[in-house]
Motif scaffolding. Structure first.
Motif, PDB file in Angstrom:
ATOM      1  N   UNK A 183      -8.899 -20.134   5.154  1.00  0.00           N
ATOM      2  CA  UNK A 183      -7.554 -20.200   5.726  1.00  0.00           C
ATOM      3  C   UNK A 183      -6.603 -19.196   5.079  1.00  0.00           C
ATOM      4  N   UNK A 184      -7.167 -18.119   4.500  1.00  0.00           N
ATOM      5  CA  UNK A 184      -6.382 -17.077   3.842  1.00  0.00           C
ATOM      6  C   UNK A 184      -6.776 -15.725   4.419  1.00  0.00           C
ATOM      7  N   UNK A 185      -5.764 -14.893   4.734  1.00  0.00           N
ATOM      8  CA  UNK A 185      -6.042 -13.529   5.163  1.00  0.00           C
ATOM      9  C   UNK A 185      -5.261 -12.571   4.261  1.00  0.00           C
ATOM     10  N   UNK A 186      -5.712 -11.333   4.224  1.00  0.00           N
ATOM     11  CA  UNK A 186      -5.061 -10.306   3.414  1.00  0.00           C
ATOM     12  C   UNK A 186      -4.741  -9.102   4.295  1.00  0.00           C
ATOM     13  N   UNK A 187      -3.566  -8.519   4.065  1.00  0.00           N
ATOM     14  CA  UNK A 187      -3.137  -7.337   4.813  1.00  0.00           C
ATOM     15  C   UNK A 187      -2.454  -6.358   3.871  1.00  0.00           C
ATOM     16  N   UNK A 188      -2.556  -5.084   4.184  1.00  0.00           N
ATOM     17  CA  UNK A 188      -1.799  -4.078   3.449  1.00  0.00           C
ATOM     18  C   UNK A 188      -0.485  -3.846   4.183  1.00  0.00           C
ATOM     19  N   UNK A 189       0.507  -3.352   3.446  1.00  0.00           N
ATOM     20  CA  UNK A 189       1.843  -3.196   4.025  1.00  0.00           C
ATOM     21  C   UNK A 189       2.422  -1.818   3.751  1.00  0.00           C
ATOM     22  N   UNK A 190       3.542  -1.574   4.389  1.00  0.00           N
ATOM     23  CA  UNK A 190       4.383  -0.447   4.019  1.00  0.00           C
ATOM     24  C   UNK A 190       5.007  -0.771   2.669  1.00  0.00           C
ATOM     25  N   UNK A 191       5.821   0.132   2.173  1.00  0.00           N
ATOM     26  CA  UNK A 191       6.457  -0.047   0.879  1.00  0.00           C
ATOM     27  C   UNK A 191       7.285  -1.331   0.856  1.00  0.00           C
ATOM     28  N   UNK A 192       7.081  -2.143  -0.178  1.00  0.00           N
ATOM     29  CA  UNK A 192       7.825  -3.397  -0.333  1.00  0.00           C
ATOM     30  C   UNK A 192       9.066  -3.218  -1.207  1.00  0.00           C
ATOM     31  N   UNK A 193       9.352  -2.000  -1.588  1.00  0.00           N
ATOM     32  CA  UNK A 193      10.604  -1.628  -2.272  1.00  0.00           C
ATOM     33  C   UNK A 193      10.763  -2.194  -3.678  1.00  0.00           C
ATOM     34  N   UNK A 194       9.671  -2.523  -4.346  1.00  0.00           N
ATOM     35  CA  UNK A 194       9.722  -2.957  -5.742  1.00  0.00           C
ATOM     36  C   UNK A 194       8.805  -2.062  -6.566  1.00  0.00           C
ATOM     37  N   UNK A 195       8.948  -0.770  -6.375  1.00  0.00           N
ATOM     38  CA  UNK A 195       8.021   0.212  -6.944  1.00  0.00           C
ATOM     39  C   UNK A 195       7.868   0.092  -8.456  1.00  0.00           C
ATOM     40  N   UNK A 217       4.235   6.591  -3.319  1.00  0.00           N
ATOM     41  CA  UNK A 217       4.804   5.494  -4.085  1.00  0.00           C
ATOM     42  C   UNK A 217       3.893   4.985  -5.175  1.00  0.00           C
ATOM     43  N   UNK A 218       4.467   4.154  -6.036  1.00  0.00           N
ATOM     44  CA  UNK A 218       3.760   3.686  -7.229  1.00  0.00           C
ATOM     45  C   UNK A 218       2.607   2.746  -6.929  1.00  0.00           C
ATOM     46  N   UNK A 219       2.763   1.840  -5.984  1.00  0.00           N
ATOM     47  CA  UNK A 219       1.664   0.901  -5.709  1.00  0.00           C
ATOM     48  C   UNK A 219       0.415   1.655  -5.293  1.00  0.00           C
ATOM     49  N   UNK A 220       0.588   2.635  -4.416  1.00  0.00           N
ATOM     50  CA  UNK A 220      -0.558   3.441  -3.988  1.00  0.00           C
ATOM     51  C   UNK A 220      -1.137   4.225  -5.162  1.00  0.00           C
ATOM     52  N   UNK A 221      -0.272   4.832  -5.976  1.00  0.00           N
ATOM     53  CA  UNK A 221      -0.760   5.612  -7.121  1.00  0.00           C
ATOM     54  C   UNK A 221      -1.446   4.728  -8.158  1.00  0.00           C
ATOM     55  N   UNK A 222      -1.100   3.439  -8.171  1.00  0.00           N
ATOM     56  CA  UNK A 222      -1.752   2.502  -9.089  1.00  0.00           C
ATOM     57  C   UNK A 222      -2.932   1.794  -8.423  1.00  0.00           C
ATOM     58  N   UNK A 223      -3.433   2.396  -7.332  1.00  0.00           N
ATOM     59  CA  UNK A 223      -4.676   1.961  -6.663  1.00  0.00           C
ATOM     60  C   UNK A 223      -4.611   0.613  -5.972  1.00  0.00           C
ATOM     61  N   UNK A 224      -3.454   0.222  -5.475  1.00  0.00           N
ATOM     62  CA  UNK A 224      -3.362  -1.069  -4.785  1.00  0.00           C
ATOM     63  C   UNK A 224      -4.331  -1.162  -3.609  1.00  0.00           C
ATOM     64  N   UNK A 269       0.831  -1.198   0.000  1.00  0.00           N
ATOM     65  CA  UNK A 269       0.000   0.000   0.000  1.00  0.00           C
ATOM     66  C   UNK A 269       0.870   1.254   0.000  1.00  0.00           C
ATOM     67  N   UNK A 270       2.179   1.067  -0.074  1.00  0.00           N
ATOM     68  CA  UNK A 270       3.149   2.164  -0.175  1.00  0.00           C
ATOM     69  C   UNK A 270       3.183   3.057   1.052  1.00  0.00           C
ATOM     70  N   UNK A 271       2.668   2.618   2.194  1.00  0.00           N
ATOM     71  CA  UNK A 271       2.735   3.434   3.396  1.00  0.00           C
ATOM     72  C   UNK A 271       4.200   3.669   3.763  1.00  0.00           C
ATOM     73  N   UNK A 272       4.500   4.869   4.179  1.00  0.00           N
ATOM     74  CA  UNK A 272       5.824   5.198   4.686  1.00  0.00           C
ATOM     75  C   UNK A 272       5.761   5.115   6.210  1.00  0.00           C
ATOM     76  N   UNK A 273       6.920   5.031   6.875  1.00  0.00           N
ATOM     77  CA  UNK A 273       6.908   4.896   8.340  1.00  0.00           C
ATOM     78  C   UNK A 273       6.084   5.960   9.066  1.00  0.00           C
TER      79      UNK A 273
END
Length: 102
Positions: A47-59, A22-29, A12-16
């Motif tokens: 048995x599956x969950x989904x979470x958003x993350x900070x930037x994964x550094x593969x913009x 970031x690109x993921x956020x701008x591309x509507x992730x 989700x491109x969150x910064x600390x």
């Protein structure tokens, strides 16, 4: 809920500081999170969950999605069709080769 078998992480491109950047956020992730969650429910993937993350550094390859414990990284996940292919592969115990990052 017991410990999930699979955990889907969506960049989700969150910064600390909490800023969305970031690109993921701008591309509507983030906008795909409800779709992924609903697909998980509709498919009966209890048995599956989904979470958003900070930037994964593969913009440059975003939006990025990671599935654990397989440690499968997917890039350019920019449509519901891409998500469907990835979830289909997950259900079949396979990898969606068109989106996998090496």
């Amino acid at each position: 809920m017991e410990k999930p078998k699979h955990h889907i992480l969506v960049c989700a491109s969150f910064r600390p500081n909490g800023e969305l950047k970031g690109k993921c956020h701008r591309k509507n992730s983030v906008a795909y999170l409800p779709y992924i969650e609903n697909e998980i429910i509709d498919r009966g993937l209890e048995d599956v969950i989904v979470s958003s993350t900070c930037c994964l550094k593969l913009c440059d390859q975003g939006p990025v999605m990671v599935i654990y414990p397989e440690n499968t990284w997917y890039g350019n996940v920019d449509s519901e069709d891409a998500i469907d292919e990835i979830l289909d592969a997950l259900e079949d115990g396979e990898i969606a080769k068109d989106y996998v990052l090496n």
